[in-house]
Scaffold this motif. Structure first.
Motif, PDB file in Angstrom:
ATOM      1  N   SER A  52       8.370   7.923  11.072  1.00 51.06           N
ATOM      2  CA  SER A  52       7.305   7.788  12.077  1.00 51.06           C
ATOM      3  C   SER A  52       6.057   7.199  11.440  1.00 51.06           C
ATOM      4  CB  SER A  52       6.978   9.139  12.702  1.00 51.06           C
ATOM      5  OG  SER A  52       8.061   9.633  13.416  1.00 51.06           O
ATOM      6  N   ASN A  53       5.711   7.663  10.243  1.00 56.03           N
ATOM      7  CA  ASN A  53       4.551   7.126   9.537  1.00 56.03           C
ATOM      8  C   ASN A  53       4.753   5.664   9.145  1.00 56.03           C
ATOM      9  OD1 ASN A  53       3.139   9.529   9.739  1.00 56.03           O
ATOM     10  ND2 ASN A  53       3.901  10.291   7.770  1.00 56.03           N
ATOM     11  N   VAL A  54       5.988   5.306   8.774  1.00 58.19           N
ATOM     12  CA  VAL A  54       6.295   3.910   8.444  1.00 58.19           C
ATOM     13  C   VAL A  54       6.098   3.029   9.677  1.00 58.19           C
ATOM     14  CG1 VAL A  54       8.206   2.349   7.881  1.00 58.19           C
ATOM     15  CG2 VAL A  54       7.819   4.393   6.514  1.00 58.19           C
ATOM     16  N   LEU A  55       6.546   3.501  10.845  1.00 63.54           N
ATOM     17  CA  LEU A  55       6.376   2.728  12.081  1.00 63.54           C
ATOM     18  C   LEU A  55       4.899   2.589  12.451  1.00 63.54           C
ATOM     19  CD1 LEU A  55       9.324   4.010  14.289  1.00 63.54           C
ATOM     20  CD2 LEU A  55       9.055   1.744  13.293  1.00 63.54           C
ATOM     21  N   VAL A  56       4.128   3.644  12.266  1.00 70.26           N
ATOM     22  CA  VAL A  56       2.688   3.573  12.542  1.00 70.26           C
ATOM     23  C   VAL A  56       2.024   2.591  11.586  1.00 70.26           C
ATOM     24  CG1 VAL A  56       0.534   4.886  12.444  1.00 70.26           C
ATOM     25  CG2 VAL A  56       2.518   5.865  13.571  1.00 70.26           C
ATOM     26  N   SER A  57       2.397   2.641  10.321  1.00 73.45           N
ATOM     27  CA  SER A  57       1.821   1.711   9.338  1.00 73.45           C
ATOM     28  C   SER A  57       2.191   0.268   9.678  1.00 73.45           C
ATOM     29  CB  SER A  57       2.328   2.045   7.930  1.00 73.45           C
ATOM     30  OG  SER A  57       1.927   3.325   7.552  1.00 73.45           O
ATOM     31  N   GLY A  58       3.427   0.048  10.080  1.00 76.23           N
ATOM     32  CA  GLY A  58       3.855  -1.299  10.448  1.00 76.23           C
ATOM     33  C   GLY A  58       3.131  -1.824  11.672  1.00 76.23           C
ATOM     34  N   ALA A  59       2.762  -0.927  12.584  1.00 78.86           N
ATOM     35  CA  ALA A  59       2.077  -1.347  13.804  1.00 78.86           C
ATOM     36  C   ALA A  59       0.578  -1.525  13.595  1.00 78.86           C
ATOM     37  CB  ALA A  59       2.315  -0.331  14.911  1.00 78.86           C
ATOM     38  N   THR A  60      -0.006  -0.838  12.626  1.00 82.19           N
ATOM     39  CA  THR A  60      -1.461  -0.869  12.479  1.00 82.19           C
ATOM     40  C   THR A  60      -1.951  -1.668  11.281  1.00 82.19           C
ATOM     41  OG1 THR A  60      -1.379   1.229  11.259  1.00 82.19           O
ATOM     42  CG2 THR A  60      -1.768   1.348  13.641  1.00 82.19           C
ATOM     43  N   ILE A  61      -1.169  -1.798  10.243  1.00 85.53           N
ATOM     44  CA  ILE A  61      -1.601  -2.494   9.038  1.00 85.53           C
ATOM     45  C   ILE A  61      -1.094  -3.930   9.083  1.00 85.53           C
ATOM     46  CG2 ILE A  61      -1.459  -2.583   6.520  1.00 85.53           C
ATOM     47  CD1 ILE A  61      -1.042   0.468   6.571  1.00 85.53           C
ATOM     48  N   THR A  62      -2.015  -4.875   8.973  1.00 85.73           N
ATOM     49  CA  THR A  62      -1.652  -6.285   9.003  1.00 85.73           C
ATOM     50  C   THR A  62      -0.909  -6.649   7.715  1.00 85.73           C
ATOM     51  OG1 THR A  62      -3.695  -6.693  10.220  1.00 85.73           O
ATOM     52  CG2 THR A  62      -2.558  -8.622   9.345  1.00 85.73           C
ATOM     53  N   GLY A  63       0.225  -7.302   7.852  1.00 90.29           N
ATOM     54  CA  GLY A  63       1.003  -7.741   6.707  1.00 90.29           C
ATOM     55  C   GLY A  63       1.840  -6.655   6.066  1.00 90.29           C
ATOM     56  N   TYR A  64       1.998  -5.524   6.733  1.00 87.20           N
ATOM     57  CA  TYR A  64       2.816  -4.431   6.188  1.00 87.20           C
ATOM     58  C   TYR A  64       4.278  -4.851   6.213  1.00 87.20           C
ATOM     59  CZ  TYR A  64       4.736   0.229   5.492  1.00 87.20           C
ATOM     60  OH  TYR A  64       5.420   1.323   5.000  1.00 87.20           O
ATOM     61  N   THR A  65       4.981  -4.624   5.115  1.00 84.35           N
ATOM     62  CA  THR A  65       6.407  -4.954   5.060  1.00 84.35           C
ATOM     63  C   THR A  65       7.215  -3.679   4.877  1.00 84.35           C
ATOM     64  OG1 THR A  65       6.285  -5.327   2.679  1.00 84.35           O
ATOM     65  CG2 THR A  65       6.034  -7.258   4.099  1.00 84.35           C
TER      66      THR A  65
END
Length: 191
Positions: A52-65
């Motif tokens: 869930s935290n990975v999905l939130v990071s992917g949605a909110t952080i630009t360029g997150y891989t």
């Protein structure tokens, strides 16, 4: 705060028989219910929270891989989420609760199926869900990440055939005695 979902409503529609004009509110609620009630039990609370935290990071952080392991795990989770969400959405899509009671939702030009059709569809989706759930659990058990071990209390008895084999031990002496009484022939065995 908006609840993060492991699959979107559009992914559910694209990968199932659900039509594009189906109420997205019901589908979204079914996705959330399934992942909170069932998926979190299958993959474990720690892995569920991390993903869930990975999905939130992917949605909110630009360029997150995403890591390759997470991408593979999400690919294994996707079919489980699709069939589980479909099962959770069948009843709400077929019935609605009004101030006059429970009503069957019908369209003027649609032929409504009876409860046998709904049960057959549920059985089909249940068997597919159990198959994908088994694959997910096997993946969690065999991957190299110690955090993604499947919880030991997950029910892994899958119902593909509808045949249940009990875990009882076989008592040879009792079976011999029972068969001897049916045939009328009983001979004492000396062990």
């Amino acid at each position: 705060m908006k609840k993060i979902q492991f699959i979107s409503v559009q992914e559910l529609k694209d990968n199932s028989i659900v039509q594009t004009n189906v109420d997205e509110k019901i589908l979204s609620q079914s996705i959330t219910e399934y992942q909170d009630l069932e998926l979190s039990q299958v993959i474990g609370k720690a892995t569920y929270k991390r993903l869930s935290n990975v999905l939130v990071s992917g949605a909110t952080i630009t360029g997150y891989t995403y890591s390759d392991e997470d991408v593979l795990l999400f690919e294994m989770i996707k079919p489980v989420m699709i069939y589980g969400s479909l099962l959770y959405s069948l009843s709400p899509l077929h019935y609605k609760v009004t101030n006059k009671g429970l009503q069957n939702i019908t369209d003027a030009n649609a032929q409504t199926g009876d409860s046998k059709d709904i049960e057959a569809l549920k059985a089909t989706y249940s068997s597919r869900l159990e198959g994908y759930k088994k694959l997910l659990i096997e993946h969690l058990e065999t991957d190299d990440d110690p955090e993604t071990d499947a919880p030991s209390d997950v029910n892994t008895s899958f119902g593909f055939t509808g045949i249940s084999i009990p875990d009882n031990s076989f008592n040879e002496a009792e079976a011999y005695r029972n068969s001897a009484y049916k045939t009328g022939y009983y001979r004492r065995i000396i062990y």
